[in-house]
Design a protein around this motif. Structure first.
Motif, mmCIF file in Angstrom:
data_model
loop_
_atom_site.group_PDB
_atom_site.id
_atom_site.type_symbol
_atom_site.label_atom_id
_atom_site.label_comp_id
_atom_site.label_asym_id
_atom_site.label_seq_id
_atom_site.Cartn_x
_atom_site.Cartn_y
_atom_site.Cartn_z
ATOM 1 N N PHE A 9 0.828 -1.204 0.000
ATOM 2 C CA PHE A 9 0.000 0.000 0.000
ATOM 3 C C PHE A 9 0.860 1.250 0.000
ATOM 4 O O PHE A 9 1.864 1.324 0.690
ATOM 5 N N GLY A 49 -7.639 -0.994 -2.773
ATOM 6 C CA GLY A 49 -6.609 -0.628 -3.721
ATOM 7 C C GLY A 49 -7.196 0.125 -4.886
ATOM 8 O O GLY A 49 -6.861 -0.094 -6.043
ATOM 9 N N TYR A 243 -5.515 -2.869 -6.151
ATOM 10 C CA TYR A 243 -4.736 -3.656 -5.188
ATOM 11 C C TYR A 243 -4.804 -5.140 -5.514
ATOM 12 O O TYR A 243 -3.786 -5.846 -5.474
#
Length: 337
Positions: A9, A49, A243
């Motif tokens: 992240f 994400g 993500y």
């Protein structure tokens, strides 16, 4: 060969799903006088994400190529105001707009930086406006980025001063990113209602076709091939999030990179689904679930107990022993969140 995927992240992955059109549009609008993008709120779901931080980084990198733009990145902590003034001062020094100031020199036996820290909050608006006036006079524009925003007293003070300053037509823009519920709380604060008129940039799930083409390009470049069925199966697992695109790609790469077989099969993907889902649960879904109220948790537990792919409100109500009006309230709240 190094793994091109990066599911960490906040880090800029070497493989960035194409949002060039959105990045370019934001930069173009920031350069346009009177654009609603001058104050923009960027938001997407927690941990999915959606690419808030990455998009903000892309915008900053692109706009920094223009020598007339200065980018300031703020962290939402107790030093928010001090950090902003310090960064503006540093730019003024580097551009030789003001003479050298040593913030650490002693002043009557006291550390001047400590005095500056004490005075910044009380004089913040004057310091902020003075620095922007000097930069605007020299033709510079300032972009202020703040990630993971939520309502705090210092953010309220900063935003309130910013509201006053943009009325004076100084060259400053603001890009704030956060979760939908935190952005909503900020916009609906009694003092910050002006942000209801701010431009909103919502990061929805990505185009499935872009994900499919990206996977095919990346693995083909490394000498691997997919059949259409396998490629579609892999793409479907991501559900369109940046993500999950990175996470699934990362684990598949680690699974096959040392294999002599250059054809990727569905079994290669199913071999990594356990670890993929485990990390997705730990990094995303457990956090989302833990942030729910007890009533919201009961609602989603009832959804699971229904054993239906699409659970009907009536079924959920029966399992919770609650009426339609009660169910409708929590259904709407969960959808909004």
């Amino acid at each position: 060969m190094e793994n091109p995927f990066n599911p960490s992240f906040g880090k800029m992955p070497s493989v960035f799903l194409n949002r060039d059109s959105l990045t370019q549009r934001i930069v173009t609008e920031l350069n346009r006088v009177g654009s609603p993008f001058q104050t923009s709120l960027l938001y997407g779901q927690r941990g999915s994400g959606s690419g808030k931080t990455t998009l903000m980084t892309e915008v900053s990198n692109l706009i920094s190529k223009d020598k007339n733009w200065l980018v300031i990145n703020l962290v939402l902590d107790d030093d928010l105001l001090l950090s902003l003034i310090n960064q503006l001062q540093r730019h003024l020094l580097n551009l030789k707009i003001i003479k050298n100031i040593d913030l650490k020199m002693n002043f009557f036996g006291l550390d001047r930086s400590a005095i500056f820290h004490q005075q910044t909050e009380s004089n913040f608006q004057l310091l902020f406006q003075d620095a922007l006036e000097k930069l605007t006079k020299k033709g510079f524009h300032v972009l202020i980025n703040t990630d993971e925003v939520h309502l705090t007293p210092l953010l309220k003070k900063f935003a309130s001063c910013y509201q006053i300053i943009i009325r004076t037509n100084l060259n400053v823009s603001l890009l704030m990113a956060g979760l939908p519920e935190n952005v909503s709380e900020i916009q609906n604060d009694d003092v910050l209602t002006f942000l209801l008129r701010a431009n909103r940039i919502v990061l929805n799930p990505l185009d499935i076709e872009s994900i499919k083409n990206s996977y095919q390009y990346i693995f083909s470049k490394a000498g691997y091939t997919f059949c259409t069925e396998t490629l579609l199966y892999m793409t479907k697992q991501t559900q369109g999030f940046a993500y999950t695109f990175q996470l699934l790609g990362y684990h598949l790469w680690e699974e096959i990179i040392h294999s002599s077989n250059k054809t990727i099969s569905i079994s290669d993907i199913t071999n990594i689904l356990d670890i993929y889902i485990s990390e997705l649960n730990r990094n995303v879904y457990f956090k989302v679930y833990s942030d729910m109220s007890e009533r919201e948790k009961e609602f989603v537990q009832a959804m699971v107990k229904s054993k239906q792919h699409k659970a009907k409100s009536q079924v959920i109500g029966n399992l919770m022993e609650k009426g339609p009006n009660y169910i409708a309230v929590y259904r709407r709240k969960l959808i909004d969140d």
